[in-house]
Design a protein around this motif. Sequence first.
Motif, short mmCIF file in Angstrom:
data_model
loop_
_atom_site.label_atom_id
_atom_site.label_comp_id
_atom_site.label_asym_id
_atom_site.label_seq_id
_atom_site.Cartn_x
_atom_site.Cartn_y
_atom_site.Cartn_z
N SER A 124 0.74 -1.11 0.04
CA SER A 124 0.00 -0.15 -0.01
C SER A 124 0.96 1.10 0.20
CB SER A 124 -1.00 0.05 1.26
OG SER A 124 -0.24 0.08 2.33
N LEU A 125 1.96 1.27 0.66
CA LEU A 125 2.88 2.40 0.56
C LEU A 125 3.51 2.66 -0.56
CD1 LEU A 125 5.10 1.87 3.88
CD2 LEU A 125 3.26 3.63 3.58
N SER A 126 3.82 1.51 -1.18
CA SER A 126 4.58 1.70 -2.74
C SER A 126 3.36 2.14 -3.61
CB SER A 126 4.93 0.32 -3.10
OG SER A 126 5.94 -0.34 -2.23
N ARG A 127 2.13 1.63 -3.46
CA ARG A 127 1.33 2.38 -4.28
C ARG A 127 0.83 3.81 -4.06
NH1 ARG A 127 -3.11 -0.40 -2.41
NH2 ARG A 127 -3.79 1.46 -1.09
N ASP A 128 0.63 4.12 -2.67
CA ASP A 128 -0.02 5.45 -2.30
C ASP A 128 1.34 6.44 -2.36
OD1 ASP A 128 -2.07 4.31 -2.22
OD2 ASP A 128 -2.21 3.96 -0.01
N TYR A 129 2.48 6.21 -1.98
CA TYR A 129 3.46 7.05 -1.88
C TYR A 129 4.81 6.59 -2.67
CZ TYR A 129 0.41 8.23 1.88
OH TYR A 129 -0.56 8.79 2.81
N PRO A 130 4.75 6.52 -3.89
CA PRO A 130 5.62 5.80 -5.10
C PRO A 130 7.04 6.26 -4.73
CG PRO A 130 4.16 7.21 -6.07
CD PRO A 130 3.45 7.10 -4.90
N GLY A 131 7.21 7.56 -4.19
CA GLY A 131 8.62 8.02 -4.14
C GLY A 131 9.35 7.81 -2.75
N LEU A 132 8.49 7.35 -2.09
CA LEU A 132 9.10 6.96 -0.54
C LEU A 132 10.08 6.12 -0.50
CD1 LEU A 132 8.58 7.61 2.52
CD2 LEU A 132 7.14 5.40 2.54
N ILE A 133 11.12 6.21 0.08
CA ILE A 133 12.04 5.12 0.34
C ILE A 133 11.74 4.18 1.49
CG2 ILE A 133 14.40 4.58 0.43
CD1 ILE A 133 14.92 7.39 -1.00
N ILE A 134 11.46 3.09 1.48
CA ILE A 134 11.01 2.24 2.76
C ILE A 134 12.42 1.60 3.13
CG2 ILE A 134 9.89 0.21 3.61
CD1 ILE A 134 7.59 0.86 1.23
N ALA A 135 13.15 2.27 4.30
CA ALA A 135 14.35 1.94 4.64
C ALA A 135 14.32 0.63 5.29
CB ALA A 135 14.85 3.03 5.84
N GLY A 136 13.13 0.23 5.98
CA GLY A 136 12.92 -1.27 6.46
C GLY A 136 11.69 -1.38 7.18
N MET A 137 11.32 -2.66 7.24
CA MET A 137 9.95 -2.76 8.10
C MET A 137 9.93 -3.87 9.20
SD MET A 137 7.15 -2.59 5.07
CE MET A 137 6.18 -0.95 5.08
#
Length: 244
Positions: A124-137
């Motif tokens: 959902s983050l990749s879809r809604d906030y495409p420019g966000l770099i997900i550092a980790g989860m």
Amino acid sequence: MQPSFPTVTVLDVPFIKTTATQLLETLQQRILTQQNTFVVTANPEIVMYAHHNAAYHQLLQTADYITPDGIGILDGAKILKQPLPERITGFDTLTSLLQWASDQHRSAYFVGAKPGVIAKLKSSLSRDYPGLIIAGMHDGYFTDDTAIIADIQRTQPDMVFAALGFPKQEEFIAQHRHVTNGLWMGVGGSFDVLAGTVDRAPKWWQTHHLEWLYRTLKEPKRLKRIAVIPHYLHLVRQQARRQR
């Protein structure tokens, strides 16, 4: 507390007296200049927990900003004749920061919620906030946070969001915020909403300050949490009388 905003103290918890927009601008600036920042989004339940728990109350005093997340805080400030401009919810602050991070290609680390929620959150983050770099989860079901903290230290994200519920999320932040000079914020059940596993109250309920009622109707077990409100308001009235 940072001196950049005046505060209104409700039962010994200092809430920033500002708008969501002004806070967002300040947080963005602090992220850009790599200033370590601890944000607490507090409702009456958190205030009452701090009232009865000295260690947690002391921990809250180390936060840079405590925002009035809950209509009960605004009601309390009114009783004290020191009204706050508006509610600044954790969820709205989170989504505004994520949108900004997506536009600016900034990074965030996510800790908390159930394993199934975290799995959905990534897509959902990749879809809604495409420019966000997900550092980790990482989900919130851990007994040892050593590996998580090592990962945060290694990735140096601009923002760390902890959805562990209070007091655990604030304790987690206070203990580990030194490992990266980003923004650290406790966001309660926000990952569930972002992932689409829990619906947020429709706009009408939000604008009429009835989000708490909507959520209670959806989850009757929350009734126990709502029960602190009358006691909280009683204590605030006592504070108001003492301050006259």
